[in-house]
Design a protein around this motif. Structure first.
Motif, PDB file in Angstrom:
ATOM      1  N   ASN A   1       0.872  -1.145   0.095  1.00  0.00           N
ATOM      2  CA  ASN A   1      -0.182   0.112   0.104  1.00  0.00           C
ATOM      3  C   ASN A   1       0.948   1.096  -0.098  1.00  0.00           C
ATOM      4  O   ASN A   1       1.942   1.062   0.225  1.00  0.00           O
ATOM      5  CB  ASN A   1      -0.848  -0.049   1.077  1.00  0.00           C
ATOM      6  CG  ASN A   1      -0.265   0.107   2.426  1.00  0.00           C
ATOM      7  OD1 ASN A   1      -0.109   1.332   3.041  1.00  0.00           O
ATOM      8  ND2 ASN A   1       0.112  -0.902   3.199  1.00  0.00           N
ATOM      9  N   VAL A   2       0.232   2.396  -0.317  1.00  0.00           N
ATOM     10  CA  VAL A   2       0.935   3.730  -0.384  1.00  0.00           C
ATOM     11  C   VAL A   2       1.183   4.299   0.838  1.00  0.00           C
ATOM     12  O   VAL A   2       1.728   5.529   1.010  1.00  0.00           O
ATOM     13  CB  VAL A   2       0.474   4.473  -1.556  1.00  0.00           C
ATOM     14  CG1 VAL A   2       0.720   3.615  -2.891  1.00  0.00           C
ATOM     15  CG2 VAL A   2      -0.802   4.971  -1.395  1.00  0.00           C
ATOM     16  N   GLY A   3       0.517   3.794   1.960  1.00  0.00           N
ATOM     17  CA  GLY A   3       0.493   4.594   3.261  1.00  0.00           C
ATOM     18  C   GLY A   3      -0.869   5.295   3.185  1.00  0.00           C
ATOM     19  O   GLY A   3      -1.579   5.554   2.287  1.00  0.00           O
TER      20      GLY A   3
ATOM     21  N   GLU B   1       2.543  -7.991   8.927  1.00  0.00           N
ATOM     22  CA  GLU B   1       3.176  -6.563   8.769  1.00  0.00           C
ATOM     23  C   GLU B   1       2.430  -6.259   7.977  1.00  0.00           C
ATOM     24  O   GLU B   1       2.585  -6.444   6.575  1.00  0.00           O
ATOM     25  CB  GLU B   1       4.823  -6.824   8.635  1.00  0.00           C
ATOM     26  CG  GLU B   1       5.334  -5.512   8.771  1.00  0.00           C
ATOM     27  CD  GLU B   1       6.752  -5.760   8.559  1.00  0.00           C
ATOM     28  OE1 GLU B   1       7.375  -4.727   8.072  1.00  0.00           O
ATOM     29  OE2 GLU B   1       7.364  -6.822   8.685  1.00  0.00           O
ATOM     30  N   THR B   2       1.698  -4.971   8.133  1.00  0.00           N
ATOM     31  CA  THR B   2       1.149  -4.092   7.045  1.00  0.00           C
ATOM     32  C   THR B   2       2.001  -2.953   6.773  1.00  0.00           C
ATOM     33  O   THR B   2       1.381  -1.770   6.196  1.00  0.00           O
ATOM     34  CB  THR B   2      -0.223  -3.586   7.650  1.00  0.00           C
ATOM     35  OG1 THR B   2       0.052  -2.891   8.932  1.00  0.00           O
ATOM     36  CG2 THR B   2      -1.215  -4.678   8.067  1.00  0.00           C
ATOM     37  N   ASN B   3       3.332  -2.837   6.950  1.00  0.00           N
ATOM     38  CA  ASN B   3       4.134  -1.864   6.787  1.00  0.00           C
ATOM     39  C   ASN B   3       3.883  -1.624   5.093  1.00  0.00           C
ATOM     40  O   ASN B   3       4.169  -2.197   4.278  1.00  0.00           O
ATOM     41  CB  ASN B   3       5.496  -2.427   7.022  1.00  0.00           C
ATOM     42  CG  ASN B   3       6.622  -1.297   7.038  1.00  0.00           C
ATOM     43  OD1 ASN B   3       6.320  -0.167   6.521  1.00  0.00           O
ATOM     44  ND2 ASN B   3       7.770  -1.708   7.664  1.00  0.00           N
ATOM     45  N   PRO B   4       3.596  -0.029   4.953  1.00  0.00           N
ATOM     46  CA  PRO B   4       3.494   0.503   3.697  1.00  0.00           C
ATOM     47  C   PRO B   4       5.134   0.323   2.728  1.00  0.00           C
ATOM     48  O   PRO B   4       5.154   0.300   1.685  1.00  0.00           O
ATOM     49  CB  PRO B   4       3.299   1.923   3.695  1.00  0.00           C
ATOM     50  CG  PRO B   4       2.682   2.052   5.168  1.00  0.00           C
ATOM     51  CD  PRO B   4       3.237   0.800   5.742  1.00  0.00           C
ATOM     52  N   ASN B   5       6.218   0.082   3.621  1.00  0.00           N
ATOM     53  CA  ASN B   5       7.394  -0.033   3.062  1.00  0.00           C
ATOM     54  C   ASN B   5       7.801  -1.471   2.409  1.00  0.00           C
ATOM     55  O   ASN B   5       8.803  -1.643   1.861  1.00  0.00           O
ATOM     56  CB  ASN B   5       8.561   0.356   4.239  1.00  0.00           C
ATOM     57  CG  ASN B   5       8.197   1.751   4.716  1.00  0.00           C
ATOM     58  OD1 ASN B   5       8.726   2.798   3.955  1.00  0.00           O
ATOM     59  ND2 ASN B   5       7.825   1.873   5.831  1.00  0.00           N
TER      60      ASN B   5
END
Length: 623
Positions: free
Chosen positions: A320-322, A430-434
Motif C-alpha cells: 500500500n502507499v500509506g 506486517e502491514t508496513n507500507p514499506n
C-alpha cells in the motif's frame, strides 16, 4: 534393586533417629548403590553394577511374587520415621540412598493402595528423584532425526556421539522374549549405562537417536534408568501400531513415573507450530535460531522421498502507499485468537531503517542492496515468529483413541493420553507500507516456498490518498524520499513526466502513487506462487469488510476484534504536531490526478486506466 535401595534408606534413617554415626550404616550395600548417585566420582561410575537374576527365570511362584514387588512395609515404616523426624527436629538431609527416592510420589502410591494391613507388596517399583533428562528419538527417517538433533543443539541438550546412537532399525524378526536377548542384558547395559551416567555428570539433558531402541536399550530404560526422566520421542506417531512393537511397549508405561512417550508424525517438524509444541514438551527454548533452521530444513526436505507438505507458518504482508488503513489493519490482526504477531512499521535493529520501518530506496538499487536488506529483514521476521512460538499456549486435550494426522500425542506415566494439533499456523502479519519499497523481493524470494505467504494489495481512491499525503507535508515541508520512490527512482517501473526537480509536491506524490501501482502489478506477475488479495481500503474500514478479510485469511475474530472493527486509527491525527502540515481539498486533488494522467498520455507514458481506485468506493464518506 528397588528393595536394596529401600533397605539402604531404611538403615540410613534408622541410624539418624537412633543417633548413630552415618558411617556405621554404610556397608557393602552402599557400594552397590553408589554408581546410581551422580555425585559419585568417575571411577565409581565405571564399576559394573551386578543386577539380580531376571524374575522371568524364577520358577517358584512365591519367590516370583516377592521378587517382582517392593517391600511396602519398609516404605511405610520410613514414611512414619519422616514424620517422627520432623516432630523431633532430627535432620534426614544428605543421606545417599534416601535422596535417590521420590518420597512424595511413593507416599501417594501407598495411599492409593488402601489400608497397609491389606497389602504386603507394592507393585512395580520405587519412584526415584529425577535428576537428569534423557530424550531418545526413535522410528525416524534419517533426515528428520537429524533435524531433531539440529534444533535441540540450539539449547542445553548434549547431543551424543554416533557411538551411542543407533541409526539402524531393529530387524523385523526381533523377539523381546528371546532367551539370548535377555541373557545379553548385562553386556548391553555395561556398555550403555556407564557412558550415559558419565555424560550426566556434565550435562543435565542428553539426546540421542536410537532406531534400535526396542532391541538395544528399552529394557534398560524401564529398569536401571528409573532415576532419569526419559522422554521417548517416536517420530512415526501417526503409525504407532505399525512400528515393530511400540504400541505394545507404550502399554508398559503405566506406573513408571520416569518415562513418557511422545508420538509425533514426521510432518510435525515441518510446521513451526509443531516444533513449538515439541520444544514445550522437551523443555528447550523456541528461538529464532530454531526458526531459521526449520526454514532451511523445510527447503532441503523438498529433495527427500518424504518432503514437507505443511507450510512453516503463515506470513501476511501489505502492499500500500500509506494513509490507507495499514495501522488500523495491524490493530485488527492483533486481536484474533490465532497465535499471531501483528506489526505496523517495525524499526530495524541497529537503526538500519527508520523508526517507521523505512529504508530510502530512491537511489539504492534492489539488486545491489539485496544481501544487505535480506540480512536485516529475515532475522527480524524469524525473531518475531520465535517470540510468538515461545508464547504458544499448547492446548492439550484428552485423546484416548484419537486418530489425527496433524496431532502430537503425549502418553503420561499415569496412563493418560493427550493430543495437541499443530495444524494451526503461527502467524506473522506486517502491514508496513514499506514492504513494496525495500523488502518485498527478499520476503517473496526467500520465504514463499517454505511459508504460506499472503500479500494484501490495499488500494484507496487516489485523490483521497493524494490529499492525505499532501496534508502531512511530504515533498513540501517533509522529505518524502525517506520512504517513497517516485518514477525517477532507480527501481521505478513507470516512466516519469520529468525530472523530480521540475515537479511540485502534488506531481511527486502522484508519481509515487502511480509507480507503486506498477510495482505491485509487476510483483503479482513475478510471484505467482504467492496469494495476492486485492482489497479496497474503504471496504476494510467497515466492520463487515474487516471481518470478511479475516475469514479469507482463516483468522479467527474475538470479542475485541468485533469491538474495534470499523473504527479508524490515524497515526497523524493522534499526533497534533503531524496532523496537518498543508491544506488542500478533494476537488483540487481530483483535478491534479486528471492533469497528470493527461500529460502522461501525451508523452506516451503507459498508465493503466483499469485501476479500481480511480473511482470512489460506493457509500464511503471521504473527508
Amino acid at each position: 534393586m528397588d528393595n536394596v535401595l529401600l533397605k539402604a534408606s531404611w538403615y540410613e534413617i534408622l541410624g539418624r533417629i537412633s543417633g548413630a554415626p552415618d558411617s556405621t550404616v554404610r556397608g557393602k550395600m552402599m557400594d552397590f548403590i553408589a554408581p546410581l548417585d551422580t555425585h559419585s566420582n568417575d571411577d565409581e561410575l565405571q564399576r559394573i553394577i551386578v543386577k539380580p537374576i531376571n524374575s522371568d527365570w524364577v520358577r517358584d511362584e512365591n519367590l516370583e511374587l516377592q521378587y517382582g514387588h517392593v517391600e511396602l512395609w519398609r516404605a511405610q515404616q520410613i514414611l512414619e520415621w519422616f514424620q517422627e523426624a520432623k516432630e523431633t527436629q532430627v535432620s534426614l538431609d544428605n543421606l545417599p540412598a534416601t535422596r535417590l527416592i521420590d518420597w512424595k510420589t511413593l507416599e501417594h502410591q501407598i495411599e492409593s493402595m488402601g489400608e497397609y494391613s491389606e497389602r504386603t507388596w507394592l507393585a512395580k517399583s520405587i519412584p526415584r528423584v529425577l535428576k537428569n533428562h534423557l530424550v531418545i528419538v526413535t522410528n525416524f527417517a534419517a533426515e528428520y532425526g537429524e533435524q531433531i538433533l539440529d534444533i535441540a543443539s540450539s539449547d542445553n541438550f548434549y547431543i551424543t556421539s554416533n557411538e551411542l546412537n543407533g541409526m539402524t532399525p531393529c530387524p523385523s524378526s526381533f523377539d523381546g522374549d528371546d532367551i539370548n536377548f535377555k541373557l545379553s542384558y548385562e553386556k548391553r547395559r555395561g556398555v550403555f549405562e556407564p557412558e550415559l551416567r558419565r555424560l550426566f555428570l556434565k550435562h543435565d539433558a542428553v539426546m540421542l537417536l536410537r532406531n534400535d531402541f526396542l532391541c538395544s536399550i528399552a529394557d534398560i530404560a524401564l529398569t536401571d534408568l528409573r532415576d532419569v526422566a526419559i522422554t521417548l520421542f517416536d517420530l512415526e506417531g501417526s503409525k504407532i501400531g505399525e512400528t515393530g512393537g511400540m504400541e505394545e511397549y507404550s502399554m508398559d508405561l503405566k506406573g513408571l513415573n520416569h518415562l513418557s512417550l511422545v508420538e509425533a508424525p514426521q510432518e510435525s517438524l515441518c510446521s513451526l507450530t509443531g516444533v513449538a509444541i515439541i520444544s514445550n514438551i522437551l523443555g528447550f527454548e523456541f528461538s529464532s535460531t530454531i526458526v531459521e533452521k526449520s526454514h532451511v530444513f523445510h527447503r532441503q526436505s523438498q529433495k527427500l522421498a518424504e518432503p514437507c507438505r505443511l507450510a512453516n507458518a503463515k506470513l501476511v504482508f501489505s502492499s500500500n502507499v500509506g494513509r490507507s488503513g495499514s495501522k488500523y489493519l495491524a490493530g485488527v490482526f492483533e486481536t484474533v485468537s490465532n497465535p499471531v504477531v501483528s506489526l505496523h512499521e517495525p524499526a530495524c535493529p541497529h537503526k538500519e531503517c527508520s523508526r517507521g520501518g523505512a529504508v530510502g530506496m530512491q537511489m539504492r538499487t534492489l539488486a545491489e542492496s539485496y544481501d544487505w536488506r535480506r540480512n536485516i529483514k529475515l532475522p527480524m521476521i524469524f525473531a518475531e515468529l520465535a517470540h510468538v512460538g515461545s508464547k504458544l499456549e499448547v492446548r492439550w486435550r484428552s485423546a484416548s483413541d484419537d486418530v489425527c494426522g496433524h496431532c502430537i500425542f503425549l502418553n503420561h506415566p499415569n496412563g493418560s493420553r493427550s493430543s495437541a494439533s499443530f495444524q494451526n499456523y503461527l502467524i506473522y502479519a506486517e502491514t508496513n507500507p514499506n514492504f513494496k519499497s525495500w523488502f518485498y523481493d527478499v520476503v517473496l524470494d526467500e520465504l514463499r516456498d517454505t511459508f504460506e505467504v499472503h500479500v494484501l494489495i490495499i488500494r484507496k481512491y487516489i485523490p483521497a490518498v493524494l490529499k492525505s499525503l499532501y496534508e502531512t507535508g511530504f515533498f513540501s515541508k517533509r522529505n518524502g524520499y525517506t520512504w517513497m520512490e517516485t518514477a525517477n527512482s532507480v527501481n521505478a517501473v513507470m516512466k516519469p513526466l520529468a525530472h523530480d526537480d521540475g515537479l511540485d509536491a502534488f506531481d511527486l506524490l502522484l508519481s509515487y502513487i502511480l509507480n507503486t501501482e506498477m510495482v505491485t502489478r509487476k510483483m503479482m506477475e513475478n510471484f505467482d506462487a504467492v496469494e495476492f488479495l486485492e482489497i479496497r481500503s474503504e471496504d476494510i474500514y467497515s466492520a463487515d469488510g474487516a471481518l470478511h478479510l479475516l475469514e479469507l485469511l482463516d483468522l479467527q475474530p474475538t470479542e475485541e476484534t468485533h469491538r474495534i472493527a470499523g473504527k479508524r486509527i490515524d497515526k497523524y491525527m493522534e499526533n497534533s504536531e503531524k496532523s496537518v502540515a498543508e491544506k488542500t481539498n478533494m476537488t483540487y486533488c481530483e483535478e491534479r490526478l486528471g492533469a497528470y494522467l493527461e500529460r502522461a498520455s501525451k508523452l506516451g507514458i503507459e498508465i493503466p486506466r483499469d485501476m479500481v481506485h480511480l473511482a470512489k468506493f460506493r457509500g464511503f464518506q471521504y473527508h
